[in-house]
Design a protein around this motif. Structure first.
Motif, PDB file in Angstrom:
ATOM      1  N   LEU A 170      79.438 -37.981  54.534  1.00 28.79           N
ATOM      2  CA  LEU A 170      80.883 -38.091  54.391  1.00 28.79           C
ATOM      3  C   LEU A 170      81.335 -39.450  54.914  1.00 28.79           C
ATOM      4  CD1 LEU A 170      81.909 -34.607  55.873  1.00 28.79           C
ATOM      5  CD2 LEU A 170      81.716 -35.197  53.449  1.00 28.79           C
ATOM      6  N   GLN A 225      86.708 -38.447  56.411  1.00 23.15           N
ATOM      7  CA  GLN A 225      86.430 -37.123  55.853  1.00 23.15           C
ATOM      8  C   GLN A 225      85.809 -36.199  56.887  1.00 23.15           C
ATOM      9  OE1 GLN A 225      83.958 -38.343  52.563  1.00 23.15           O
ATOM     10  NE2 GLN A 225      85.574 -37.979  51.043  1.00 23.15           N
ATOM     11  N   LEU A 226      84.884 -36.724  57.661  1.00 24.69           N
ATOM     12  CA  LEU A 226      84.227 -35.891  58.668  1.00 24.69           C
ATOM     13  C   LEU A 226      85.233 -35.442  59.724  1.00 24.69           C
ATOM     14  CD1 LEU A 226      80.703 -36.410  60.124  1.00 24.69           C
ATOM     15  CD2 LEU A 226      82.599 -35.796  61.633  1.00 24.69           C
ATOM     16  N   CYS A 237      87.409 -32.678  58.426  1.00 24.96           N
ATOM     17  CA  CYS A 237      86.723 -31.473  57.949  1.00 24.96           C
ATOM     18  C   CYS A 237      86.937 -30.320  58.926  1.00 24.96           C
ATOM     19  CB  CYS A 237      85.233 -31.771  57.783  1.00 24.96           C
ATOM     20  SG  CYS A 237      84.312 -30.377  57.116  1.00 24.96           S
ATOM     21  N   ASP A 275      85.496 -27.620  58.977  1.00 26.33           N
ATOM     22  CA  ASP A 275      84.234 -26.921  59.216  1.00 26.33           C
ATOM     23  C   ASP A 275      83.365 -27.595  60.289  1.00 26.33           C
ATOM     24  OD1 ASP A 275      82.577 -24.752  58.618  1.00 26.33           O
ATOM     25  OD2 ASP A 275      81.291 -25.994  57.364  1.00 26.33           O
TER      26      ASP A 275
END
Length: 391
Positions: A53, A57-58, A61, A63
């Motif tokens: 990523l 984005q990380l 995230c 998740d």
């Protein structure tokens, strides 16, 4: 939630051992990695079967529960703060930050958000560190009065493909290597309360000799590469502390502690195992091997080592598993941001004292980390040690 989902930011030289070891610890699920150089992140993601990523984005995230910050030291503060701001637990490579006040801000931010902040080194939790701690706590050498700690080599340019940052502000043997030694000493002796120091630059220029695109390039050194200090601990113990990248060869043990009843040699704090040696009242040295203890078996070697150099115990990511267990099970958190902040202040006071020419007091105080028992270590480790080569 039985595990924390882990995302790594920074896919450089140190990332390989984390990517390899994380799946071997309970409480951690490796999910993604990111790097400013997308091709580097993609290469590591492909190798370890995870998602590549972007950094943004990380961090976005939902998740990802735990961010592992493996960026260069000058980026540690910004990346860790962004991860905490995104609601993630954080484990950072050392140092916690380059600047002490930035380190303090990270600790305060994590505590204000109810998040855990951990920091390398976690090597003192390995078998060698645990064995030394038990001997000290059991009074095997009595009350610690004094000691010595030595890290001496000729630097990083002969093995690291891009070593320039080691020789710039934020690098040097103090900010790069002293965390291993200081964390081990604090674990064994307790916090430091005052330092006396001197420093210099032995070689004003370095030439990269590692096989890499930078081979043959010259680096101007801008930070001290030899530092000699005397550490006074809150307990009253005094330890001679010498860190240098200006030495071709030496014969000093990594750490020796001298107590009222005997002396103790502590293994190289850059690794997780090794031999502890002890002498009682001047008797013969007694060798105590930690390789049969949990997280003590040699399982790793560097591709830069000569064939006759033995493998070492390398269980990096133990600190992540310790943090995850604290989150998931309420167990003690040991390689904490507060420990790293104390170490960061000691390092800065060493460098500031050398420049100022007088003793420097240390303002941060803390208790020694809780003991990690062999049973605790066994619970954290789920995968059999595998012989591996650094990526």
């Amino acid at each position: 939630m039985k595990t924390l989902n882990v995302g790594i930011i920074g896919c450089g030289n140190i990332s390989g051992i984390y990517l390899q070891n994380i799946p071997a610890f309970r409480g951690l699920t490796l999910r993604a990695c990111a790097d400013m150089r997308s091709e580097i992140a993609q290469a590591q993601a492909s190798r370890y079967g995870i998602e590549a990523l972007s950094v943004d984005q990380l961090l976005a995230c939902e998740d990802i529960d735990l961010v592992v910050n493996l960026t260069i030291p000058s980026a540690h503060f910004g990346v860790s703060l962004a991860a905490l701001s995104a609601g993630k637990h954080v484990f950072s490579e050392k140092p916690l930050a380059v600047d002490f006040e930035q380190g303090r801000k990270l600790v305060d931010e994590a505590e204000a958000r109810g998040l855990l902040l951990g920091c390398a080194p976690d090597t003192f939790l390995g078998a060698g560190g645990r064995l030394a701690r038990k001997l000290v706590d059991d009074g095997a050498v009595g009350r610690i009065l004094s000691g010595s700690a030595f890290l001496m080599s000729h630097g990083m340019e002969h093995w690291h493909p891009d070593p320039e940052f080691f020789f710039k502000p934020g690098g040097g043997p103090i900010l790069d290597m002293a965390p291993y030694y200081l964390s081990t000493l604090v674990n064994l002796v307790g916090p430091v309360k005052r330092v006396f120091s001197m420093a210099n630059i032995g070689f004003p220029e370095r030439v990269v000799t590692a096989e890499s695109p930078r081979k043959g390039q010259r680096i101007t050194v801008e930070t001290p590469t030899s530092v000699m200090a005397l550490l006074e601990f809150a307990s009253g113990a005094q330890v001679t502390f010498c860190m240098s990248w200006d030495v071709w060869k030496h014969g000093h043990p990594a750490i020796e502690l001298y107590g009222t009843e005997g002396s103790l040699r502590v293994p190289d704090p850059n690794f997780f195992g090794g031999h502890v040696e002890m002498t009682e009242r001047g008797g013969d040295w007694q060798l105590k091997d930690s390789s049969e203890m949990p997280l003590g078996a040699p399982n790793w070697r560097s591709p830069n080592w000569a064939p006759d150099v033995p493998s070492r115990a390398n269980y990096r990511a133990l600190g992540l598993a310790d943090l995850a267990s604290a989150v998931l099970n309420g167990t003690p958190h040991r390689s904490t941001g507060r420990l790293a902040l104390h170490v960061l202040e000691v390092m800065h006071k060493i460098l500031e004292g050398a420049a100022a020419g007088h003793a420097m007091p240390v303002t941060t105080m803390l208790e020694r980390p809780d003991i990690l028992t062999d049973q605790d270590a066994t619970v954290l480790w789920q995968g059999p040690p595998q012989t591996a080569t650094a990526a």
